[in-house]
Write a protein that holds these residues in place. Structure first.
Motif, PDB file in Angstrom:
ATOM      1  N   ALA A  26      38.102   3.564 -42.923  1.00  0.00           N
ATOM      2  CA  ALA A  26      38.426   4.222 -44.471  1.00  0.00           C
ATOM      3  C   ALA A  26      37.230   2.963 -44.859  1.00  0.00           C
ATOM      4  CB  ALA A  26      39.074   5.050 -45.059  1.00  0.00           C
ATOM      5  N   LEU A  27      37.282   2.060 -44.868  1.00  0.00           N
ATOM      6  CA  LEU A  27      37.258   0.331 -46.133  1.00  0.00           C
ATOM      7  C   LEU A  27      35.820   0.030 -45.279  1.00  0.00           C
ATOM      8  CD1 LEU A  27      40.450  -1.145 -46.737  1.00  0.00           C
ATOM      9  CD2 LEU A  27      39.137   0.597 -47.774  1.00  0.00           C
ATOM     10  N   ALA A  28      35.767   0.392 -43.794  1.00  0.00           N
ATOM     11  CA  ALA A  28      34.414   0.356 -43.236  1.00  0.00           C
ATOM     12  C   ALA A  28      32.719   0.406 -43.391  1.00  0.00           C
ATOM     13  CB  ALA A  28      34.902   0.447 -41.431  1.00  0.00           C
ATOM     14  N   ASP A  29      32.769   1.752 -44.124  1.00  0.00           N
ATOM     15  CA  ASP A  29      31.366   1.929 -45.092  1.00  0.00           C
ATOM     16  C   ASP A  29      31.833   1.359 -46.001  1.00  0.00           C
ATOM     17  OD1 ASP A  29      29.118   5.008 -44.693  1.00  0.00           O
ATOM     18  OD2 ASP A  29      30.712   4.515 -47.036  1.00  0.00           O
ATOM     19  N   ALA A  30      30.207   1.381 -46.605  1.00  0.00           N
ATOM     20  CA  ALA A  30      30.034   0.425 -47.612  1.00  0.00           C
ATOM     21  C   ALA A  30      29.694   1.421 -49.289  1.00  0.00           C
ATOM     22  CB  ALA A  30      28.457   0.327 -47.680  1.00  0.00           C
ATOM     23  N   VAL A  31      29.967   2.711 -49.152  1.00  0.00           N
ATOM     24  CA  VAL A  31      30.421   3.421 -49.841  1.00  0.00           C
ATOM     25  C   VAL A  31      31.285   3.341 -50.213  1.00  0.00           C
ATOM     26  CG1 VAL A  31      30.127   5.831 -50.772  1.00  0.00           C
ATOM     27  CG2 VAL A  31      27.958   4.876 -49.266  1.00  0.00           C
ATOM     28  N   ARG A  32      32.502   3.785 -48.929  1.00  0.00           N
ATOM     29  CA  ARG A  32      34.128   3.952 -49.083  1.00  0.00           C
ATOM     30  C   ARG A  32      34.547   2.340 -50.114  1.00  0.00           C
ATOM     31  NH1 ARG A  32      32.932   7.392 -44.095  1.00  0.00           N
ATOM     32  NH2 ARG A  32      34.286   5.988 -43.550  1.00  0.00           N
ATOM     33  N   LEU A  33      33.901   1.411 -49.428  1.00  0.00           N
ATOM     34  CA  LEU A  33      34.303   0.325 -50.462  1.00  0.00           C
ATOM     35  C   LEU A  33      33.742  -0.100 -51.134  1.00  0.00           C
ATOM     36  CD1 LEU A  33      35.747  -1.979 -49.482  1.00  0.00           C
ATOM     37  CD2 LEU A  33      33.648  -3.217 -48.302  1.00  0.00           C
ATOM     38  N   ARG A  34      32.975   0.034 -51.939  1.00  0.00           N
ATOM     39  CA  ARG A  34      32.188   0.245 -53.111  1.00  0.00           C
ATOM     40  C   ARG A  34      33.602   0.807 -53.742  1.00  0.00           C
ATOM     41  NH1 ARG A  34      26.536   1.818 -55.439  1.00  0.00           N
ATOM     42  NH2 ARG A  34      27.148   2.031 -57.324  1.00  0.00           N
ATOM     43  N   ILE A  35      33.373   2.452 -53.768  1.00  0.00           N
ATOM     44  CA  ILE A  35      34.725   2.789 -54.310  1.00  0.00           C
ATOM     45  C   ILE A  35      35.983   2.179 -54.335  1.00  0.00           C
ATOM     46  CG2 ILE A  35      36.077   5.021 -54.153  1.00  0.00           C
ATOM     47  CD1 ILE A  35      33.692   6.118 -53.076  1.00  0.00           C
ATOM     48  N   VAL A  36      36.447   1.675 -53.438  1.00  0.00           N
ATOM     49  CA  VAL A  36      38.132   0.873 -53.324  1.00  0.00           C
ATOM     50  C   VAL A  36      37.668  -0.260 -53.669  1.00  0.00           C
ATOM     51  CG1 VAL A  36      39.575   0.079 -52.105  1.00  0.00           C
ATOM     52  CG2 VAL A  36      38.491   1.759 -51.108  1.00  0.00           C
ATOM     53  N   ARG A  37      36.666  -0.730 -54.058  1.00  0.00           N
ATOM     54  CA  ARG A  37      36.730  -1.956 -55.239  1.00  0.00           C
ATOM     55  C   ARG A  37      36.334  -1.581 -56.476  1.00  0.00           C
ATOM     56  NH1 ARG A  37      31.504  -4.871 -55.081  1.00  0.00           N
ATOM     57  NH2 ARG A  37      32.440  -7.138 -55.735  1.00  0.00           N
ATOM     58  N   ASP A  38      36.043  -0.680 -57.138  1.00  0.00           N
ATOM     59  CA  ASP A  38      35.725   0.229 -58.286  1.00  0.00           C
ATOM     60  C   ASP A  38      36.990   0.347 -58.413  1.00  0.00           C
ATOM     61  OD1 ASP A  38      32.621  -0.284 -58.689  1.00  0.00           O
ATOM     62  OD2 ASP A  38      32.161   1.700 -58.504  1.00  0.00           O
ATOM     63  N   ALA A  40      40.497  -0.608 -57.590  1.00  0.00           N
ATOM     64  CA  ALA A  40      40.962  -2.291 -58.013  1.00  0.00           C
ATOM     65  C   ALA A  40      40.754  -2.657 -58.913  1.00  0.00           C
ATOM     66  CB  ALA A  40      40.757  -3.155 -56.351  1.00  0.00           C
ATOM     67  N   ARG A  41      39.334  -2.709 -59.848  1.00  0.00           N
ATOM     68  CA  ARG A  41      38.950  -3.799 -60.594  1.00  0.00           C
ATOM     69  C   ARG A  41      39.316  -2.188 -61.774  1.00  0.00           C
ATOM     70  NH1 ARG A  41      34.225  -2.692 -60.140  1.00  0.00           N
ATOM     71  NH2 ARG A  41      34.002  -1.221 -61.732  1.00  0.00           N
ATOM     72  N   GLU A  42      39.502  -1.820 -61.964  1.00  0.00           N
ATOM     73  CA  GLU A  42      40.056  -0.855 -62.888  1.00  0.00           C
ATOM     74  C   GLU A  42      41.236  -0.803 -62.731  1.00  0.00           C
ATOM     75  OE1 GLU A  42      37.669   0.174 -65.383  1.00  0.00           O
ATOM     76  OE2 GLU A  42      35.833  -0.481 -64.409  1.00  0.00           O
ATOM     77  N   ASP A  43      42.298   0.040 -62.137  1.00  0.00           N
ATOM     78  CA  ASP A  43      43.252  -0.022 -61.897  1.00  0.00           C
ATOM     79  C   ASP A  43      43.915   1.368 -62.742  1.00  0.00           C
ATOM     80  OD1 ASP A  43      45.934  -0.951 -60.933  1.00  0.00           O
ATOM     81  OD2 ASP A  43      46.462  -2.547 -62.026  1.00  0.00           O
ATOM     82  N   THR A  44      43.301   2.039 -62.414  1.00  0.00           N
ATOM     83  CA  THR A  44      44.309   3.485 -63.075  1.00  0.00           C
ATOM     84  C   THR A  44      43.030   4.983 -62.578  1.00  0.00           C
ATOM     85  OG1 THR A  44      43.744   4.516 -65.386  1.00  0.00           O
ATOM     86  CG2 THR A  44      41.793   3.611 -64.940  1.00  0.00           C
ATOM     87  N   GLU A  45      43.942   5.553 -63.486  1.00  0.00           N
ATOM     88  CA  GLU A  45      42.878   6.413 -62.442  1.00  0.00           C
ATOM     89  C   GLU A  45      42.050   6.747 -63.052  1.00  0.00           C
ATOM     90  OE1 GLU A  45      46.178   9.941 -64.161  1.00  0.00           O
ATOM     91  OE2 GLU A  45      47.602   9.801 -62.043  1.00  0.00           O
ATOM     92  N   ASN A  84      41.062  10.135 -59.305  1.00  0.00           N
ATOM     93  CA  ASN A  84      42.090   9.624 -57.662  1.00  0.00           C
ATOM     94  C   ASN A  84      42.501   8.265 -58.676  1.00  0.00           C
ATOM     95  OD1 ASN A  84      39.559  10.325 -55.487  1.00  0.00           O
ATOM     96  ND2 ASN A  84      38.086  10.474 -57.753  1.00  0.00           N
ATOM     97  N   VAL A  85      43.477   7.751 -57.512  1.00  0.00           N
ATOM     98  CA  VAL A  85      44.067   6.597 -57.646  1.00  0.00           C
ATOM     99  C   VAL A  85      44.429   5.750 -56.108  1.00  0.00           C
ATOM    100  CG1 VAL A  85      46.105   7.542 -57.373  1.00  0.00           C
ATOM    101  CG2 VAL A  85      46.058   5.246 -58.688  1.00  0.00           C
ATOM    102  N   LEU A  86      44.355   4.612 -56.253  1.00  0.00           N
ATOM    103  CA  LEU A  86      44.541   3.630 -54.783  1.00  0.00           C
ATOM    104  C   LEU A  86      45.903   3.206 -54.706  1.00  0.00           C
ATOM    105  CD1 LEU A  86      42.793   1.844 -52.951  1.00  0.00           C
ATOM    106  CD2 LEU A  86      43.433  -0.285 -55.016  1.00  0.00           C
ATOM    107  N   ARG A  87      46.248   3.606 -53.055  1.00  0.00           N
ATOM    108  CA  ARG A  87      47.211   3.148 -52.574  1.00  0.00           C
ATOM    109  C   ARG A  87      48.239   2.467 -52.765  1.00  0.00           C
ATOM    110  NH1 ARG A  87      48.539   8.330 -49.387  1.00  0.00           N
ATOM    111  NH2 ARG A  87      50.945   7.558 -49.116  1.00  0.00           N
ATOM    112  N   ARG A  88      47.891   0.825 -53.590  1.00  0.00           N
ATOM    113  CA  ARG A  88      47.845   0.031 -53.380  1.00  0.00           C
ATOM    114  C   ARG A  88      49.244  -0.470 -52.805  1.00  0.00           C
ATOM    115  NH1 ARG A  88      46.299  -5.227 -54.493  1.00  0.00           N
ATOM    116  NH2 ARG A  88      44.087  -4.530 -55.643  1.00  0.00           N
ATOM    117  N   GLU A  89      50.378   0.275 -53.375  1.00  0.00           N
ATOM    118  CA  GLU A  89      52.047  -0.554 -52.743  1.00  0.00           C
ATOM    119  C   GLU A  89      52.413   0.267 -51.598  1.00  0.00           C
ATOM    120  OE1 GLU A  89      56.086   1.367 -54.412  1.00  0.00           O
ATOM    121  OE2 GLU A  89      54.637   1.116 -55.907  1.00  0.00           O
TER     122      GLU A  89
END
Length: 127
Positions: A26-38, A40-45, A84-89
């Motif tokens: 999932a993280l190997a794709d540039a678009v998906r990595l951009r989504i995850v970076r955004d 993580a930066r926003e840290d909200t839904e 969408n929310v990152l499942r960081r935990e």
């Protein structure tokens, strides 16, 4: 008489079902990595419409599905919006340091290259 409809529920892997190879895919794709970076930066839904991606709406939907099915994000409906929310935990518990390392490396790459790598993706605009 009013009938209540059940809320729309999306399938997610339980924490113990999240597999490293699926997360890495999932993280190997540039678009998906951009989504995850955004995320993580926003840290909200965030709603899907928050993301300004250089791909079509159907391709965006595909990328979010890959992230959800791999266990990287959790999606839920709130009214008509899909949030969408990152499942960081969960990711940190299963793969300590992985997410932070990938995000740091992605940021370093953007700083080095001056772009996030998903410009010019098929179906989207070029920068």
């Amino acid at each position: 008489m009013t009938t209540t409809t059940s809320p729309r529920v999306l399938e997610h892997p339980a924490r113990d079902q999240i597999r490293l190879e699926d997360v890495l895919h999932a993280l190997a794709d540039a678009v998906r990595l951009r989504i995850v970076r955004d995320m993580a930066r926003e840290d909200t839904e965030l709603s899907c419409s928050y993301f300004d991606l250089p791909v079509t709406k159907s391709t965006t939907t595909h990328h979010f599905r890959v992230l959800r099915e791999s266990g990287v994000v959790r999606q839920m409906y709130r009214g008509t919006a899909k949030l969408n929310v990152l499942r960081r935990e969960d990711l940190d518990a299963l793969f300590p340091g992985l997410l932070d390392t990938v995000l740091a490396a992605a940021t370093a790459q953007v700083d080095r290259d001056g772009r996030d790598g998903c410009e010019g993706e098929a179906g989207g605009a070029t920068a």
